[in-house]
Design an enzyme around this catalytic site. Structure first.
Site, PDB file in Angstrom:
ATOM      1  CG  HIS A  21      -1.954   1.054   1.226  1.00 47.67           C
ATOM      2  ND1 HIS A  21      -3.302   0.763   1.197  1.00 47.67           N
ATOM      3  CD2 HIS A  21      -1.882   2.406   1.221  1.00 47.67           C
ATOM      4  CE1 HIS A  21      -4.000   1.891   1.188  1.00 47.67           C
ATOM      5  NE2 HIS A  21      -3.150   2.906   1.200  1.00 47.67           N
ATOM      6  CG  HIS A  43      -1.313   6.918  -1.336  1.00 51.35           C
ATOM      7  ND1 HIS A  43      -2.564   7.125  -1.887  1.00 51.35           N
ATOM      8  CD2 HIS A  43      -1.506   6.111  -0.274  1.00 51.35           C
ATOM      9  CE1 HIS A  43      -3.468   6.482  -1.162  1.00 51.35           C
ATOM     10  NE2 HIS A  43      -2.851   5.857  -0.175  1.00 51.35           N
ATOM     11  CD  GLN A  48      -7.138  11.022  -0.748  1.00 49.65           C
ATOM     12  OE1 GLN A  48      -7.459  10.420   0.263  1.00 49.65           O
ATOM     13  NE2 GLN A  48      -5.901  11.060  -1.191  1.00 49.65           N
ATOM     14  CG  HIS A  51      -7.740   3.951   1.144  1.00 50.90           C
ATOM     15  ND1 HIS A  51      -7.360   3.557  -0.108  1.00 50.90           N
ATOM     16  CD2 HIS A  51      -6.671   4.608   1.672  1.00 50.90           C
ATOM     17  CE1 HIS A  51      -6.115   3.965  -0.334  1.00 50.90           C
ATOM     18  NE2 HIS A  51      -5.677   4.609   0.721  1.00 50.90           N
ATOM     19  CD  GLU A  93      -6.566   6.035   6.600  1.00 48.24           C
ATOM     20  OE1 GLU A  93      -7.042   6.116   5.452  1.00 48.24           O
ATOM     21  OE2 GLU A  93      -5.413   6.397   6.884  1.00 48.24           O
ATOM     22  CG  ASP A 127      -0.714   4.845   3.690  1.00 47.83           C
ATOM     23  OD1 ASP A 127      -1.084   5.168   2.552  1.00 47.83           O
ATOM     24  OD2 ASP A 127      -1.438   4.956   4.692  1.00 47.83           O
TER      25      ASP A 127
END
Ligand SMILES: [Zn+2]
Length: 384
Positions: free
Chosen positions: A38, A40, A134, A192, A195, A291
Protein backbone atom coordinates in the site's frame (compact mmCIF):
# COMPACT_ATOMS: atom_id res chain seq x y z
CA UNK A 1 19.09 -19.02 -11.39
CA UNK A 2 18.34 -19.48 -15.08
CA UNK A 3 18.04 -17.23 -18.11
CA UNK A 4 14.28 -16.88 -17.58
CA UNK A 5 14.88 -15.09 -14.30
CA UNK A 6 13.80 -18.06 -12.20
CA UNK A 7 15.57 -19.86 -9.37
CA UNK A 8 17.10 -23.05 -10.79
CA UNK A 9 18.87 -24.46 -7.78
CA UNK A 10 19.28 -23.59 -4.11
CA UNK A 11 22.92 -23.67 -3.00
CA UNK A 12 25.44 -21.85 -0.85
CA UNK A 13 26.12 -19.14 -3.46
CA UNK A 14 23.91 -17.02 -5.72
CA UNK A 15 24.99 -17.86 -9.25
CA UNK A 16 23.98 -15.74 -12.19
CA UNK A 17 22.73 -17.11 -15.55
CA UNK A 18 24.86 -17.73 -18.64
CA UNK A 19 28.17 -17.77 -16.80
CA UNK A 20 27.57 -14.45 -15.06
CA UNK A 21 29.66 -13.78 -12.00
CA UNK A 22 28.69 -15.52 -8.80
CA UNK A 23 27.65 -13.35 -5.89
CA UNK A 24 29.09 -13.98 -2.50
CA UNK A 25 26.19 -13.35 -0.13
CA UNK A 26 28.64 -13.52 2.77
CA UNK A 27 26.45 -15.85 4.79
CA UNK A 28 23.66 -13.26 4.70
CA UNK A 29 19.93 -13.83 4.82
CA UNK A 30 18.33 -14.34 1.39
CA UNK A 31 14.65 -13.40 1.23
CA UNK A 32 12.18 -12.90 -1.58
CA UNK A 33 11.91 -9.20 -2.47
CA UNK A 34 9.79 -7.19 -0.08
CA UNK A 35 6.21 -6.36 -1.01
CA UNK A 36 4.92 -2.86 -0.28
CA UNK A 37 1.21 -3.57 -0.38
CA UNK A 38 0.00 0.00 0.00
CA UNK A 39 1.72 3.13 -1.26
CA UNK A 40 0.71 6.48 -2.79
CA UNK A 41 3.31 7.22 -5.46
CA UNK A 42 1.42 10.32 -6.66
CA UNK A 43 1.71 11.84 -3.18
CA UNK A 44 5.36 10.99 -2.49
CA UNK A 45 7.60 13.95 -1.57
CA UNK A 46 4.71 16.41 -1.95
CA UNK A 47 4.87 17.76 1.61
CA UNK A 48 6.56 20.98 0.57
CA UNK A 49 3.88 21.96 -1.95
CA UNK A 50 0.93 21.42 0.39
CA UNK A 51 -0.32 23.52 3.32
CA UNK A 52 0.80 22.23 6.74
CA UNK A 53 -1.55 19.71 8.39
CA UNK A 54 -2.11 21.42 11.74
CA UNK A 55 -4.57 18.91 13.24
CA UNK A 56 -2.58 15.91 11.98
CA UNK A 57 -5.86 14.26 10.96
CA UNK A 58 -6.69 12.33 7.82
CA UNK A 59 -9.49 14.70 6.91
CA UNK A 60 -7.33 17.85 7.05
CA UNK A 61 -4.69 16.11 4.92
CA UNK A 62 -7.35 15.20 2.32
CA UNK A 63 -8.53 18.84 2.19
CA UNK A 64 -5.04 20.30 1.68
CA UNK A 65 -4.12 17.63 -0.85
CA UNK A 66 -7.29 18.40 -2.80
CA UNK A 67 -6.14 22.01 -3.26
CA UNK A 68 -2.61 21.02 -4.24
CA UNK A 69 -3.40 18.23 -6.67
CA UNK A 70 -5.35 20.54 -8.96
CA UNK A 71 -2.03 22.25 -9.83
CA UNK A 72 0.09 19.16 -10.44
CA UNK A 73 1.29 18.13 -13.87
CA UNK A 74 1.88 14.53 -15.01
CA UNK A 75 5.63 15.26 -15.30
CA UNK A 76 5.83 16.48 -11.72
CA UNK A 77 3.99 13.36 -10.51
CA UNK A 78 6.19 11.07 -12.62
CA UNK A 79 9.44 12.56 -11.28
CA UNK A 80 8.41 12.28 -7.63
CA UNK A 81 7.07 8.75 -8.18
CA UNK A 82 10.35 7.63 -9.77
CA UNK A 83 12.27 9.04 -6.81
CA UNK A 84 10.06 7.03 -4.43
CA UNK A 85 10.39 3.86 -6.52
CA UNK A 86 14.21 4.14 -6.48
CA UNK A 87 14.14 4.55 -2.70
CA UNK A 88 11.89 1.50 -2.27
CA UNK A 89 14.04 -0.64 -4.59
CA UNK A 90 17.25 0.36 -2.80
CA UNK A 91 15.78 -1.14 0.38
CA UNK A 92 14.82 -4.39 -1.34
CA UNK A 93 11.20 -3.82 -2.40
CA UNK A 94 10.40 -5.67 -5.60
CA UNK A 95 6.61 -5.31 -5.69
CA UNK A 96 4.43 -2.28 -5.02
CA UNK A 97 0.70 -1.73 -5.03
CA UNK A 98 0.08 2.00 -5.36
CA UNK A 99 -3.18 3.89 -5.09
CA UNK A 100 -3.49 6.91 -7.38
CA UNK A 101 -5.99 9.74 -7.01
CA UNK A 102 -8.70 10.09 -9.61
CA UNK A 103 -11.69 12.39 -9.47
CA UNK A 104 -12.83 15.76 -10.64
CA UNK A 105 -9.90 17.49 -8.88
CA UNK A 106 -7.14 15.13 -9.96
CA UNK A 107 -8.58 14.25 -13.35
CA UNK A 108 -6.36 11.60 -14.92
CA UNK A 109 -3.16 13.70 -14.66
CA UNK A 110 -1.90 11.89 -11.58
CA UNK A 111 -2.63 8.52 -13.18
CA UNK A 112 -0.71 9.60 -16.29
CA UNK A 113 2.29 10.53 -14.15
CA UNK A 114 2.33 7.24 -12.25
CA UNK A 115 1.79 5.16 -15.42
CA UNK A 116 4.87 6.93 -16.90
CA UNK A 117 6.89 6.21 -13.74
CA UNK A 118 5.86 2.54 -13.85
CA UNK A 119 7.01 2.29 -17.45
CA UNK A 120 10.35 4.00 -16.66
CA UNK A 121 11.03 1.61 -13.75
CA UNK A 122 9.63 -1.67 -15.09
CA UNK A 123 13.08 -3.30 -15.00
CA UNK A 124 13.34 -2.55 -11.27
CA UNK A 125 9.96 -3.32 -9.74
CA UNK A 126 6.48 -4.68 -10.47
CA UNK A 127 3.80 -2.08 -9.79
CA UNK A 128 0.03 -2.50 -9.52
CA UNK A 129 -2.11 0.62 -9.69
CA UNK A 130 -5.46 0.99 -7.90
CA UNK A 131 -7.66 3.85 -9.08
CA UNK A 132 -8.46 5.79 -5.95
CA UNK A 133 -11.42 8.20 -5.57
CA UNK A 134 -9.86 10.06 -2.63
CA UNK A 135 -12.71 12.57 -2.38
CA UNK A 136 -15.46 9.97 -2.48
CA UNK A 137 -17.65 8.77 -5.34
CA UNK A 138 -21.04 10.15 -4.30
CA UNK A 139 -19.46 13.26 -2.75
CA UNK A 140 -17.53 13.86 -5.98
CA UNK A 141 -19.92 13.34 -8.90
CA UNK A 142 -17.75 12.58 -11.92
CA UNK A 143 -15.21 10.51 -9.99
CA UNK A 144 -16.79 7.24 -11.10
CA UNK A 145 -16.29 8.09 -14.79
CA UNK A 146 -12.68 9.06 -14.05
CA UNK A 147 -12.15 5.68 -12.36
CA UNK A 148 -13.45 3.96 -15.48
CA UNK A 149 -11.15 6.11 -17.65
CA UNK A 150 -8.13 5.22 -15.51
CA UNK A 151 -8.88 1.49 -15.77
CA UNK A 152 -9.21 1.85 -19.53
CA UNK A 153 -5.74 3.46 -19.60
CA UNK A 154 -4.10 0.46 -17.95
CA UNK A 155 -4.63 0.74 -14.21
CA UNK A 156 -5.18 -2.59 -12.55
CA UNK A 157 -7.48 -2.42 -9.56
CA UNK A 158 -10.63 -0.73 -8.40
CA UNK A 159 -9.79 1.38 -5.35
CA UNK A 160 -12.15 3.07 -2.92
CA UNK A 161 -12.52 5.06 0.27
CA UNK A 162 -15.86 3.90 1.60
CA UNK A 163 -15.80 5.82 4.90
CA UNK A 164 -15.26 9.16 3.14
CA UNK A 165 -18.87 9.70 2.13
CA UNK A 166 -21.48 11.88 3.83
CA UNK A 167 -23.73 9.16 5.24
CA UNK A 168 -23.71 5.47 5.99
CA UNK A 169 -26.13 4.90 3.10
CA UNK A 170 -23.70 6.64 0.75
CA UNK A 171 -20.84 4.48 2.04
CA UNK A 172 -22.89 1.39 1.26
CA UNK A 173 -23.64 2.69 -2.23
CA UNK A 174 -19.92 3.52 -2.68
CA UNK A 175 -19.05 -0.13 -2.02
CA UNK A 176 -21.76 -1.36 -4.39
CA UNK A 177 -20.33 0.86 -7.13
CA UNK A 178 -16.84 -0.60 -6.58
CA UNK A 179 -18.22 -4.07 -7.24
CA UNK A 180 -20.10 -2.86 -10.33
CA UNK A 181 -16.85 -1.45 -11.75
CA UNK A 182 -14.90 -4.55 -10.73
CA UNK A 183 -17.39 -6.74 -12.60
CA UNK A 184 -17.20 -4.48 -15.68
CA UNK A 185 -13.40 -4.76 -15.85
CA UNK A 186 -13.01 -8.20 -14.21
CA UNK A 187 -10.74 -6.39 -11.74
CA UNK A 188 -9.75 -6.96 -8.15
CA UNK A 189 -10.63 -4.43 -5.46
CA UNK A 190 -8.49 -2.69 -2.83
CA UNK A 191 -10.55 -0.29 -0.75
CA UNK A 192 -9.41 2.19 1.91
CA UNK A 193 -11.94 1.40 4.59
CA UNK A 194 -12.84 2.44 8.13
CA UNK A 195 -9.67 4.52 8.44
CA UNK A 196 -11.06 6.16 11.56
CA UNK A 197 -11.31 5.56 15.31
CA UNK A 198 -15.10 5.92 15.07
CA UNK A 199 -16.60 2.70 16.49
CA UNK A 200 -19.74 3.34 14.44
CA UNK A 201 -17.88 3.20 11.12
CA UNK A 202 -19.04 -0.18 9.83
CA UNK A 203 -18.01 -0.33 6.17
CA UNK A 204 -15.70 -3.34 6.47
CA UNK A 205 -18.46 -5.81 7.25
CA UNK A 206 -20.40 -4.58 4.25
CA UNK A 207 -17.32 -4.93 2.00
CA UNK A 208 -16.83 -8.51 3.20
CA UNK A 209 -20.51 -9.40 2.83
CA UNK A 210 -20.61 -7.93 -0.68
CA UNK A 211 -17.44 -9.88 -1.55
CA UNK A 212 -19.25 -13.13 -0.75
CA UNK A 213 -22.48 -12.04 -2.46
CA UNK A 214 -20.61 -11.15 -5.68
CA UNK A 215 -18.38 -14.24 -5.64
CA UNK A 216 -15.27 -12.05 -5.38
CA UNK A 217 -13.68 -14.14 -2.56
CA UNK A 218 -9.88 -13.85 -2.63
CA UNK A 219 -10.03 -10.82 -4.91
CA UNK A 220 -10.60 -8.06 -2.38
CA UNK A 221 -8.25 -6.17 -0.06
CA UNK A 222 -9.40 -4.02 2.84
CA UNK A 223 -6.83 -1.31 3.57
CA UNK A 224 -6.42 0.23 7.04
CA UNK A 225 -9.55 -1.16 8.82
CA UNK A 226 -8.65 0.98 11.87
CA UNK A 227 -12.18 1.15 13.35
CA UNK A 228 -12.06 -2.59 13.99
CA UNK A 229 -9.87 -1.80 17.01
CA UNK A 230 -12.56 0.50 18.41
CA UNK A 231 -15.43 -2.00 18.10
CA UNK A 232 -16.40 -3.98 21.17
CA UNK A 233 -14.85 -7.44 21.20
CA UNK A 234 -18.06 -9.24 20.25
CA UNK A 235 -18.62 -7.18 17.13
CA UNK A 236 -14.93 -7.28 16.21
CA UNK A 237 -15.03 -11.09 16.29
CA UNK A 238 -18.01 -11.11 13.93
CA UNK A 239 -16.22 -8.82 11.44
CA UNK A 240 -12.95 -10.77 11.62
CA UNK A 241 -14.79 -14.05 10.94
CA UNK A 242 -16.55 -12.41 8.01
CA UNK A 243 -13.23 -11.19 6.56
CA UNK A 244 -11.90 -14.73 6.89
CA UNK A 245 -14.92 -16.28 5.18
CA UNK A 246 -14.72 -13.72 2.35
CA UNK A 247 -10.95 -14.34 2.01
CA UNK A 248 -10.38 -10.60 2.17
CA UNK A 249 -6.74 -9.59 2.74
CA UNK A 250 -6.18 -6.80 5.24
CA UNK A 251 -3.41 -4.27 4.68
CA UNK A 252 -2.20 -2.37 7.71
CA UNK A 253 -0.11 0.80 7.46
CA UNK A 254 1.37 1.04 10.94
CA UNK A 255 3.52 4.17 10.71
CA UNK A 256 0.85 6.26 9.07
CA UNK A 257 -2.02 5.08 11.28
CA UNK A 258 0.01 5.60 14.47
CA UNK A 259 0.42 9.15 13.21
CA UNK A 260 -3.08 9.92 11.84
CA UNK A 261 -5.34 8.06 14.27
CA UNK A 262 -5.98 8.79 17.93
CA UNK A 263 -6.03 12.49 17.08
CA UNK A 264 -9.33 13.08 18.88
CA UNK A 265 -8.21 11.15 21.97
CA UNK A 266 -6.68 12.75 25.05
CA UNK A 267 -5.04 10.02 27.14
CA UNK A 268 -4.72 7.10 26.75
CA UNK A 269 -4.41 7.55 22.98
CA UNK A 270 -5.44 4.69 20.76
CA UNK A 271 -2.72 3.27 18.52
CA UNK A 272 -4.92 3.47 15.46
CA UNK A 273 -3.99 0.20 13.79
CA UNK A 274 -6.40 -2.59 13.04
CA UNK A 275 -6.43 -5.75 15.21
CA UNK A 276 -3.45 -7.39 13.52
CA UNK A 277 -2.82 -10.11 16.11
CA UNK A 278 -6.47 -11.19 16.14
CA UNK A 279 -6.69 -11.15 12.34
CA UNK A 280 -3.58 -13.34 12.11
CA UNK A 281 -4.88 -15.72 14.79
CA UNK A 282 -8.13 -16.07 12.83
CA UNK A 283 -6.23 -16.95 9.65
CA UNK A 284 -6.88 -13.69 7.80
CA UNK A 285 -4.11 -12.76 5.36
CA UNK A 286 -2.35 -9.61 6.58
CA UNK A 287 0.00 -7.47 4.49
CA UNK A 288 1.74 -4.18 5.22
CA UNK A 289 2.25 -0.87 3.47
CA UNK A 290 4.53 2.14 3.74
CA UNK A 291 1.49 4.15 2.57
CA UNK A 292 3.11 7.58 2.52
CA UNK A 293 6.54 9.12 1.97
CA UNK A 294 6.94 12.74 3.08
CA UNK A 295 3.49 13.98 2.12
CA UNK A 296 0.62 15.88 3.80
CA UNK A 297 -0.63 12.66 5.38
CA UNK A 298 2.72 11.64 6.93
CA UNK A 299 5.93 13.65 7.22
CA UNK A 300 8.19 10.57 7.46
CA UNK A 301 8.58 7.38 5.40
CA UNK A 302 11.65 6.24 3.52
CA UNK A 303 10.38 3.25 1.54
CA UNK A 304 12.21 0.87 3.87
CA UNK A 305 9.76 -2.00 4.52
CA UNK A 306 11.86 -3.31 7.42
CA UNK A 307 11.19 0.00 9.20
CA UNK A 308 7.47 -0.38 8.56
CA UNK A 309 7.57 -3.95 9.88
CA UNK A 310 9.50 -2.72 12.93
CA UNK A 311 6.73 -0.19 13.66
CA UNK A 312 4.12 -2.94 13.29
CA UNK A 313 5.92 -5.19 15.79
CA UNK A 314 5.85 -2.37 18.35
CA UNK A 315 2.32 -1.19 17.67
CA UNK A 316 0.62 -4.56 18.16
CA UNK A 317 3.08 -6.29 20.53
CA UNK A 318 4.22 -8.78 17.88
CA UNK A 319 7.54 -9.67 19.50
CA UNK A 320 7.73 -13.41 20.25
CA UNK A 321 9.91 -15.46 17.85
CA UNK A 322 6.75 -16.77 16.14
CA UNK A 323 5.28 -13.28 15.86
CA UNK A 324 8.50 -11.82 14.44
CA UNK A 325 8.24 -14.40 11.67
CA UNK A 326 4.61 -13.35 11.14
CA UNK A 327 5.75 -9.72 10.84
CA UNK A 328 8.36 -10.68 8.24
CA UNK A 329 5.72 -12.75 6.44
CA UNK A 330 3.47 -9.69 6.25
CA UNK A 331 6.07 -7.78 4.16
CA UNK A 332 6.84 -10.86 2.04
CA UNK A 333 4.45 -13.79 1.56
CA UNK A 334 1.41 -11.98 3.01
CA UNK A 335 1.93 -9.16 0.54
CA UNK A 336 2.49 -11.65 -2.28
CA UNK A 337 -0.84 -13.30 -1.47
CA UNK A 338 -2.72 -9.99 -1.34
CA UNK A 339 -1.15 -8.89 -4.63
CA UNK A 340 -1.58 -12.33 -6.29
CA UNK A 341 2.13 -12.55 -7.15
CA UNK A 342 2.84 -15.79 -8.93
CA UNK A 343 5.99 -17.89 -8.25
CA UNK A 344 7.02 -15.85 -5.23
CA UNK A 345 9.55 -17.21 -2.73
CA UNK A 346 13.02 -18.66 -2.33
CA UNK A 347 12.31 -22.03 -3.94
CA UNK A 348 13.30 -23.74 -7.18
CA UNK A 349 11.11 -22.43 -10.01
CA UNK A 350 10.25 -19.16 -8.25
CA UNK A 351 11.10 -15.74 -9.65
CA UNK A 352 14.66 -14.71 -8.83
CA UNK A 353 13.44 -11.50 -7.19
CA UNK A 354 15.60 -11.55 -4.11
CA UNK A 355 17.10 -9.41 -1.40
CA UNK A 356 20.23 -10.26 0.58
CA UNK A 357 20.58 -8.82 4.08
CA UNK A 358 23.85 -8.89 6.07
CA UNK A 359 22.31 -10.67 9.06
CA UNK A 360 21.86 -14.27 10.17
CA UNK A 361 18.13 -14.43 10.80
CA UNK A 362 14.74 -12.70 10.71
CA UNK A 363 15.01 -11.38 14.28
CA UNK A 364 18.29 -9.60 13.46
CA UNK A 365 16.83 -8.28 10.21
CA UNK A 366 13.98 -6.64 12.14
CA UNK A 367 16.18 -5.48 15.02
CA UNK A 368 18.90 -3.84 12.90
CA UNK A 369 16.97 -3.11 9.67
CA UNK A 370 20.10 -3.16 7.52
CA UNK A 371 20.57 -1.88 3.99
CA UNK A 372 20.59 -4.88 1.60
CA UNK A 373 23.95 -5.99 0.26
CA UNK A 374 22.29 -7.22 -2.94
CA UNK A 375 18.94 -6.73 -4.67
CA UNK A 376 17.97 -8.90 -7.65
CA UNK A 377 15.08 -8.54 -10.07
CA UNK A 378 14.37 -11.40 -12.47
CA UNK A 379 17.82 -12.81 -11.72
CA UNK A 380 19.53 -9.54 -12.59
CA UNK A 381 21.59 -7.69 -10.01
CA UNK A 382 20.14 -4.19 -9.67
CA UNK A 383 22.06 -3.24 -6.54
CA UNK A 384 24.92 -2.56 -5.94
ZN1 LIG B 1 -3.70 4.91 1.39
Amino acid sequence: MNGAGRIEKIGPRLRMPRGGRAIDAGGGLVLPSFVDSHLHLDLAYSLDVVKPNKSGTLMEAIRHWDEAKRRLTPDNVRDRAIRAIHAEVSFGTGFIRTHVDVGTGAGLRLVEGVLAAREACKHLVDIQIAVFPQDGILKDPGAFDQMRGALERGCDLVGGIAHNERTEDDSVRHIEMLFELAAEFDANIDCHIDETDDPCSRCTEYLAAKTIECGWQGRVTASHVCALSSYDNVHAKKVIDLLHDARVSVVTNPGVNLHLQGRYDRYPKRRGLTRVTELLDAGVNVAVGQDCIRDPFYPFGTGQMLDVAHALAHADHLTTPRQLNQVMDAITVGGAKALHIDKYGVRVGCRADLVVLPVGDVHEALRTRPIPTHVLKGGRLIKP
